[in-house]
Scaffold this active site. Structure first.
Site, short mmCIF file in Angstrom:
data_model
loop_
_atom_site.label_atom_id
_atom_site.label_comp_id
_atom_site.label_asym_id
_atom_site.label_seq_id
_atom_site.Cartn_x
_atom_site.Cartn_y
_atom_site.Cartn_z
N ARG A 182 44.46 26.49 44.21
CA ARG A 182 45.07 25.25 45.07
C ARG A 182 46.22 25.48 45.97
O ARG A 182 46.18 24.88 47.07
CB ARG A 182 46.14 25.01 43.68
CG ARG A 182 45.50 24.18 42.28
CD ARG A 182 46.50 23.62 41.46
NE ARG A 182 47.72 23.31 42.00
CZ ARG A 182 48.82 23.66 41.62
NH1 ARG A 182 49.00 24.45 40.68
NH2 ARG A 182 49.85 22.98 42.47
N TYR A 241 28.28 28.89 42.22
CA TYR A 241 28.78 29.66 43.33
C TYR A 241 27.49 29.76 44.32
O TYR A 241 27.86 29.71 45.63
CB TYR A 241 29.09 30.84 42.97
CG TYR A 241 30.18 30.92 41.82
CD1 TYR A 241 31.20 30.08 41.87
CD2 TYR A 241 30.41 31.81 40.70
CE1 TYR A 241 32.16 29.58 40.78
CE2 TYR A 241 31.39 31.79 39.72
CZ TYR A 241 32.37 30.61 39.76
OH TYR A 241 33.01 30.59 38.88
N LYS A 252 43.28 39.35 45.32
CA LYS A 252 43.73 40.69 45.07
C LYS A 252 43.63 40.66 43.54
O LYS A 252 43.97 39.49 43.00
CB LYS A 252 44.77 41.31 45.64
CG LYS A 252 45.68 40.30 46.05
CD LYS A 252 46.49 39.51 45.04
CE LYS A 252 47.17 40.14 43.68
NZ LYS A 252 47.64 38.98 42.71
N ASP A 281 47.37 42.87 39.45
CA ASP A 281 47.89 41.57 39.72
C ASP A 281 49.25 41.66 40.52
O ASP A 281 49.41 40.84 41.57
CB ASP A 281 48.18 40.26 38.61
CG ASP A 281 48.26 39.12 39.15
OD1 ASP A 281 47.88 38.42 39.97
OD2 ASP A 281 49.23 38.56 38.42
#
Lengths: 361, 361
Positions: B21, B65, B104, B189
């Site tokens: 988003r 995809y 990442k 993360d």
């Protein structure tokens, strides 16, 4: 009766270290304290210190530390001597019935500190280490927030940094890089504050384990110039700190809870005497366009700098003993001892090649 | 010819992750990029994503995809899929001649990343990881200061923190706590940003050794929820970082040199889109009454948020390849690979019980 302007706690200062300038100013500012004697290894040096630092000329200059302890007009001593001399002179002061305000690091190891604390305890004199930021009202305000489960939640992690960049003269000649004087180096001089901040944030719960960080720097004499450590508690809390004589002046403290974050960049010595600030955020969300809410800035004003507030509190306790027969406040020696225990564990971890060391009482 | 508003880089987005988003908004904001296709495992989901995020209705919704990679109108793909799927889809995208902007952490290990980078290299497509703060002009301004020997001196130490507090749903269901999806957990993360900030401050000189900190927290499936590490260079530089899903949102970066200190509390995502700030101090002295000089606050304004600047830079490079036959810019895959190498070493240190691990290329 309380120690006040008419009946202040009368300080003797043992030694003319640079830090004694700041503390003698603080004694002058505190409404319930005054300097009555300065002792040095020479009378000349003591006289010069009195003249140079705006200390009332009536203050007695003594040519030895003993003479200060023998001075019946002295209620309390401030001891800024090199750490290696602390046991001798702090114990002697207590045995002379003087209250003891002791510069940090308080001792070379907890066993040494215990000799000091035992002497103070048996003589019924107040002991306090000279960790000034503890006495700033900002510290109490921050502690209130950390204790608020709705704003901070549960403490999870914190990081503390205290560095300054010693110049060539400092790195060659200062007592803090000399193995026979302040053998704990940067760990004792700066790490003391970091460890204290960690314990303060953890409400003085001792960590279980200390693990020094690789990358410790020592000078040729083996004195620590730069080091860091991780401290771990059983419940999963973790703290890290870094202290160094090799980086520009930096004093960071960041304390993280499940719901809140506390941050300030001048935790040891405020940027300016007043006002001072810190930042705190609660239940922060990251939106696509930024943070919600933004950290709030808290501003605190004081009439006195933190070192004068320390003198005031120490003098209040000493006065209560002197004038009302109270017992010494045990909070301060307990906090000191915990700080020293963690410091000892970090040092042992460095000496054993960065192995985990249990923090034991 | 360059990619511009009339001739933009045409993005396909692989998957409808929450972060997509923010990036689709960034593509809309960037003056040289546009979204032309969204692929999901179902056409419905892709259509919903397009409708919900203000993406032009003409954008093609694909039910796989593969269909995005087969779409000849797609110049480049943005890949926000779980890390475990990166090799498959990033390699496939490169083999279809699409430029690759990869979320990442880029891969589960450097060997996996190398398969992606080799595919991009052999196909002559641009590779970039999606580390947004790298592209903020604040970052360049700070880098200039760190490179100034008269203002910063020599880098000695730094500390980086990135935490947020995952709620119960996150800690049970998010892909970042699932061993088969984002197996690197908080290290991948959040630690990714910390490690990148360390390398950035060190001018991308790899540390010699990584030592994870005791106190690492994992979930029952063995995924890291909280961890930290010390990184050590041969010349005595040392860096520490902490990353966690268990503490309130915190993004601290403090970089210390012999002469200067850089500090900011929002290094990953600025508090607000514009203006942004950081603090810097040089040759700071501690006086009895405070700091001299006080840290200076630097303020930077931008026309576009950092994620749009990232898209703009990526599209500039991709456009130069598409329209002018240029070669890919090697800077970005090199930085990515160094980040991954350090991340791998930290992970290995955690798995070996916090032993030192050499960072090897």
């Amino acid at each position: 009766m309380m120690a006040d302007r008419a009946n202040p706690i009368r300080f003797g200062i043992l030694g003319c270290a640079a830090i004694a300038r700041k503390v003698s100013r603080a004694i002058a500012l505190a409404p319930n304290a005054t300097v009555v004697a300065v002792g040095s290894r020479s009378v000349d040096k003591a006289q010069r210190f009195i003249a140079d630092n705006g200390i009332p000329p009536a203050t007695r200059a003594h040519g030895s530390y003993e003479a200060v302890l023998d001075d019946p007009a002295v209620d309390a001593v401030y001891v800024p001597l090199p750490t290696s001399l602390h046991v001798r002179w702090a114990v002697a002061a207590a045995e002379h019935g003087k209250h003891v305000l002791l510069e940090k690091p308080t001792a070379l190891c907890a066993a040494d500190l215990d000799r000091i604390l035992e002497a103070c305890g048996s003589q019924g004199v107040q002991f306090m280490d000279s960790t000034m930021w503890m006495h700033h009202p900002r510290t109490a305000r921050m502690r209130d927030l950390l204790s608020d489960p709705n704003r901070f939640g549960q403490l999870k992690a914190l990081h503390s940094i205290f560095t300054f960049c010693g110049d060539t003269d400092f790195l060659q000649n200062d007592i803090r890089v000399k193995p026979d004087l302040d053998a704990l180096g940067a760990l004792g001089d700066l790490g003391w504050y970091c460890i204290r901040s960690v314990l303060w944030a953890a409400d003085y719960e001792l960590p279980k384990t200390a693990i020094a960080h690789h990358g410790c720097v020592k000078n040729q004499a083996g004195v620590i110039l730069s080091c860091g450590a991780t401290l771990v508690w059983d419940d999963g809390k973790v703290a890290t700190f870094h202290c160094s004589f090799l980086s520009n002046l930096t004093m960071e403290l960041c304390v993280m809870g499940t719901r809140g974050t506390l941050h300030l960049s001048d935790f040891v010595v405020p940027f300016e005497e007043t006002p001072v600030q810190f930042k705190f955020s609660t239940d922060t969300k990251e939106l696509d366009t930024g943070w919600q809410p933004l950290p709030s800035e808290h501003v605190i004003s004081t009439d006195l700098p933190q070192e004068a507030l320390m003198i005031q509190e120490f003098s209040r306790l000493a006065g209560s003993i002197r004038d009302s027969g109270s017992k010494p406040d045990e909070k301060w020696p307990i906090i000191t001892r915990k700080t020293q225990l963690v410091l000892d564990a970090v040092k042992e971890s460095i000496e054993t090649g960065f192995e985990p060391v249990n923090v034991t009482d």
